[in-house]
Design a protein around this motif. Structure first.
Motif, PDB file in Angstrom:
ATOM      1  N   VAL A 146      -3.168  -4.342   6.120  1.00 39.48           N
ATOM      2  CA  VAL A 146      -3.583  -4.451   4.722  1.00 39.48           C
ATOM      3  C   VAL A 146      -3.532  -5.908   4.265  1.00 39.48           C
ATOM      4  CG1 VAL A 146      -2.963  -3.873   2.346  1.00 39.48           C
ATOM      5  CG2 VAL A 146      -2.948  -2.098   4.110  1.00 39.48           C
ATOM      6  N   CYS A 180       2.095   2.876   3.213  1.00 37.56           N
ATOM      7  CA  CYS A 180       3.082   2.216   4.071  1.00 37.56           C
ATOM      8  C   CYS A 180       4.426   2.924   4.035  1.00 37.56           C
ATOM      9  CB  CYS A 180       3.266   0.754   3.655  1.00 37.56           C
ATOM     10  SG  CYS A 180       1.821  -0.281   3.940  1.00 37.56           S
ATOM     11  N   HIS A 219       0.875  -1.186   0.000  1.00 37.73           N
ATOM     12  CA  HIS A 219       0.000   0.000   0.000  1.00 37.73           C
ATOM     13  C   HIS A 219       0.905   1.226   0.000  1.00 37.73           C
ATOM     14  CE1 HIS A 219      -3.088   2.923   0.979  1.00 37.73           C
ATOM     15  NE2 HIS A 219      -4.001   1.983   0.784  1.00 37.73           N
TER      16      HIS A 219
END
Length: 419
Positions: free
Chosen positions: A349, A330, A327
């Motif tokens: 996630v 992050c 993601h």
């Protein structure tokens, strides 16, 4: 390199009485292991030696180790006999680690008796006796700092016992390991006996004593051990449906993650650092619960313990691509020389992609429950941290067990009938 000299008077005579001194005038750090039996012995005190004359050998050697650590010494020359070495080696494996080197210099057995020593040396103690002596001494020590404190997730049901340890309430005295260090490493100075005493105190507080903690064998990967099957050489996660076992995952910036299925009564504990996160240890744990015990992913709840936050954790730029692919959030600053990385978000996630319900994950994003996912680096009073403290860091754990079912109340007592 400076060397400490330990003269074992408990299991042998003074070197002067055995045909010449084995000490050198240049030895600056000399310790006399006397014990209470020999505490009035004379002949060495003029050397400015430090006398270890406590009531037990365990206490003498614990005091000796504390002085070594204060002086930053790790090499020890021991003057003793063959039988003395046999005993001292048992204390050494409990009260020291591989950081310390011991060079045993032995004197002949005939020097074990002499008028000045008042008889023969003490008989060699059984190994279990040494272990019990060391354990009994450590149990009497006051906590170095604070009281035992445990964080608990309100997401995990009461049919399980669980918690995340903090750093207070133990007997580890080295500053970066003080005081509830729960892992003994050959590269650090906290010995196995001290760590086991810390675990005992944690167990008494948390309610799982005398069950021992069963820690994962950290390999920074995604291997899972399903208890009951052959134990792998290394693994970062364990799952079981057995009662009487306390699963534990260590952490000192890496995440201890606890998994519980209240329907099938199955538990898991995983250690997830940045490498384990990328290789998928969290979902590997969930998959093992599903395939091994028939759990449904939607029934599994997950609690993420104290760990380093995105505020304090960075990697080299070439190491963050995997997190960006999980993601983009992050890695909030991907153009930095050392970008910050949110390993907690990455695990959330990945768990949600694998089917774990968002509301079944307790981490730092959850604001309507008491927090269990504080940043270890930001809270030195509560947690150990590799990022903050360097290589000589302590370790906290997340732990979990299945409680035994409460016995159902029987009918009222009445007249007994025959079979």
């Amino acid at each position: 390199m400076a060397v400490a000299v330990l003269v074992d008077l408990i299991h042998g005579c003074c070197p002067e009485r055995s045909g010449g001194s084995l000490l050198e005038e240049s030895d600056p750090h000399v310790f006399l292991l006397c014990g209470k039996l020999h505490r009035n012995k004379s002949g060495f005190l003029s050397r400015n030696a430090q006398v270890l004359d406590s009531d037990s050998t365990a206490e003498c050697l614990f005091r000796f180790k504390r002085t070594l650590d204060r002086l930053d010494l790790s090499s020890v020359r021991v003057l003793t006999t063959a039988r003395g070495r046999e005993v001292l080696l048992r204390y050494q494996e409990l009260l020291f680690t591989a950081v310390y080197t011991f060079d045993y210099q032995l004197r002949p057995e005939q020097s074990l008796t002499c008028p000045g020593c008042g008889g023969s040396a003490h008989p060699v103690s059984p190994a279990d006796g040494v272990r019990e002596e060391v354990s009994g001494f450590l149990q009497q020590l006051p906590a170095v700092e604070g009281e035992v404190t445990v964080l608990r997730s309100t997401l995990i049901p009461d049919c399980f016992g669980h918690g995340f340890s903090t750093r207070t309430g133990g007997v580890s005295y080295i500053p970066t390991l003080s005081s509830m260090n729960l892992f003994s490493s050959s590269r650090r100075r906290d010995p196995v006996a001290v760590v086991m005493e810390n675990r005992r105190r944690l167990g008494l507080h948390a309610g799982f004593h005398p069950r021992p903690l069963r820690l994962v064998k950290v390999n920074h990967a995604s291997d899972v051990w399903v208890l009951g099957k052959a134990e792998p050489e290394s693994y970062d996660s364990m799952v079981t449906n057995q009662t009487g076992l306390v699963l534990a995952a260590p952490g000192a910036d890496c995440m201890p993650i606890l998994f519980a299925d209240p329907v099938q009564k199955v538990i898991g504990a995983a250690h997830a650092g940045w490498k384990g996160t990328v290789t998928g240890v969290a979902m590997a744990t969930v998959d093992a619960m599903v395939t091994g015990f028939g759990c449904r992913v939607s029934d599994i709840v997950v609690a993420v313990g104290p760990s380093v936050g995105v505020c304090c954790f960075t990697l080299e730029r070439q190491q963050v691509a995997d997190f960006t692919s999980i993601h983009p959030h992050c890695v909030p600053d991907p153009e930095s020389d050392k970008p910050h990385v949110d390993i907690r978000l990455a695990n959330r996630v990945l768990l949600q992609k694998g089917g774990v319900l968002p509301e079944n994950i307790h981490d730092n994003t959850v604001l309507d429950r008491p927090s269990v996912t504080l940043c270890t680096s930001c809270h030195p009073e509560n947690f150990f941290s590799h990022v903050r403290d360097g290589l000589n860091f302590g370790t906290q754990v997340g732990f979990l067990w299945i409680k035994e079912p409460e016995p159902e109340p029987g009918p009222p007592a009445g007249p007994q009938e025959g079979c």
